[in-house]
Design an enzyme around this catalytic site. Structure first.
Site, PDB file in Angstrom:
ATOM      1  N   GLU A  88     -26.562  -1.898 -21.575  1.00 34.55           N
ATOM      2  CA  GLU A  88     -26.886  -3.260 -21.144  1.00 34.55           C
ATOM      3  C   GLU A  88     -27.574  -3.255 -19.779  1.00 34.55           C
ATOM      4  O   GLU A  88     -27.127  -2.613 -18.846  1.00 34.55           O
ATOM      5  CB  GLU A  88     -25.621  -4.117 -21.084  1.00 34.55           C
ATOM      6  CG  GLU A  88     -24.925  -4.279 -22.432  1.00 34.55           C
ATOM      7  CD  GLU A  88     -25.743  -5.070 -23.457  1.00 34.55           C
ATOM      8  OE1 GLU A  88     -26.761  -5.680 -23.065  1.00 34.55           O
ATOM      9  OE2 GLU A  88     -25.358  -5.062 -24.644  1.00 34.55           O
ATOM     10  N   CYS A 151     -17.529  -9.952 -23.283  1.00 32.55           N
ATOM     11  CA  CYS A 151     -18.151  -8.727 -22.759  1.00 32.55           C
ATOM     12  C   CYS A 151     -19.059  -9.020 -21.567  1.00 32.55           C
ATOM     13  O   CYS A 151     -18.979  -8.352 -20.536  1.00 32.55           O
ATOM     14  CB  CYS A 151     -18.926  -7.997 -23.859  1.00 32.55           C
ATOM     15  SG  CYS A 151     -17.832  -7.204 -25.046  1.00 32.55           S
ATOM     16  N   HIS A 177     -22.487  -1.562 -25.068  1.00 27.91           N
ATOM     17  CA  HIS A 177     -21.993  -2.088 -26.348  1.00 27.91           C
ATOM     18  C   HIS A 177     -22.116  -1.009 -27.423  1.00 27.91           C
ATOM     19  O   HIS A 177     -23.080  -0.250 -27.430  1.00 27.91           O
ATOM     20  CB  HIS A 177     -22.811  -3.315 -26.781  1.00 27.91           C
ATOM     21  CG  HIS A 177     -22.198  -4.626 -26.404  1.00 27.91           C
ATOM     22  ND1 HIS A 177     -22.819  -5.520 -25.556  1.00 27.91           N
ATOM     23  CD2 HIS A 177     -21.020  -5.214 -26.773  1.00 27.91           C
ATOM     24  CE1 HIS A 177     -22.044  -6.599 -25.419  1.00 27.91           C
ATOM     25  NE2 HIS A 177     -20.951  -6.435 -26.143  1.00 27.91           N
TER      26      HIS A 177
HETATM   27  N1  PCA Z   1     -17.008  -7.471 -27.875  1.00 25.91           N
HETATM   28  C1  PCA Z   1     -17.066  -8.859 -27.502  1.00 25.91           C
HETATM   29  C2  PCA Z   1     -15.866  -9.098 -26.645  1.00 25.91           C
HETATM   30  C3  PCA Z   1     -14.944  -7.938 -26.880  1.00 25.91           C
HETATM   31  C4  PCA Z   1     -15.796  -6.941 -27.564  1.00 25.91           C
HETATM   32  O1  PCA Z   1     -15.458  -5.765 -27.835  1.00 25.91           O
HETATM   33  C5  PCA Z   1     -18.391  -9.219 -26.840  1.00 25.91           C
HETATM   34  O2  PCA Z   1     -19.422  -8.593 -27.142  1.00 25.91           O
HETATM   35  O3  PCA Z   1     -18.423 -10.130 -26.023  1.00 25.91           O
END
Ligand code: PCA
Length: 214
Positions: A88, A151, A177
């Site tokens: 990210e 997140c 992610h």
């Molecule tokens: N993914 C979610 C919140 C917790 C997770 O593992 C997100 O992308 O916001």
């Protein structure tokens, strides 16, 4: 300088999340747990799980930052539907939940931190990490958005803490992610590949320029 500084600065903090949105597992929590206690370039990995809850997730992260004073922090979450490990680029000062969090909260168009900057860039070397994961043959991409759910909330809260807390001025951090596991849906990425990807990401981030480049 306190006597604990040298040893605690040799820690790296890796966080994942618990299952959310009706799922029974979350690859991010499983993958970071698999790396707990590993030595990476002279640093000890401390892994922890955050609740998928606005507010409470940041309280847990803040306590971990204060306790461990890590040299590096990578927070990890699941992004179902993505096919690659996503490095990210930027955290935004917005909570805008597409689904309720694990405490039932669903904020809309709220700031993560009132009055704070609109966004922070990751201070991880994301292009070097991209190249390192590509060399491993892993699916990887740079992502322009971590969304506006928990997140991004944690990513923004982390970067705000690193930007403003004097005790964390030497700490670098960011957010990654990861896709679903194959048993959760398609596209999926096996847990072993997620773990290997995070290990390579840590090695790369710890090899890069030091805090002067932050
Ligand atoms: N993914 C979610 C919140 C917790 C997770 O593992 C997100 O992308 O916001």
């Amino acid at each position: 300088m306190h006597s604990h500084t040298r040893s605690s600065r040799s820690r790296v903090l890796l966080t994942g999340f618990d299952a959310f949105g009706g799922a029974t597992l979350n690859p991010s929590g499983l993958a970071v747990q698999a790396l707990h206690g590993r030595q990476v370039r002279g640093h000890t990995v401390v892994a922890a799980q955050l609740p998928t809850v606005f507010g409470a997730s940041m309280q847990v992260l803040d306590a971990l930052l204060a306790k461990h004073q890590p040299a590096l922090v990578i927070c990890v979450g699941q992004a179902g539907g993505r096919s690659a490990i996503s490095l990210e680029r930027v955290a935004i000062n917005v909570d805008d939940a597409p689904i309720p969090d694990n405490a039932g909260a669903r904020p809309v168009d709220m700031p993560v931190v009132p009055g704070a900057p609109a966004a922070y860039f990751s201070s991880l070397p994301i292009k070097a990490m991209l190249a390192a994961l590509q060399r491993e043959g892993l699916p990887v991409e740079v992502s322009p958005s971590a969304g506006s759910f928990v997140c991004n909330h944690v990513f923004y809260g982390l970067m705000h803490a690193l930007a403003t807390r004097p005790d964390l001025r030497l700490t670098r951090g960011g957010f990654v992610h990861v896709p679903w596991l194959p048993e959760q849906g398609t596209p999926g990425l096996p847990l072993a590949d997620v773990v290997r990807g995070l290990h390579v990401a840590l090695r790369c981030a710890l090899a890069g320029p030091g805090p002067a480049q932050k």
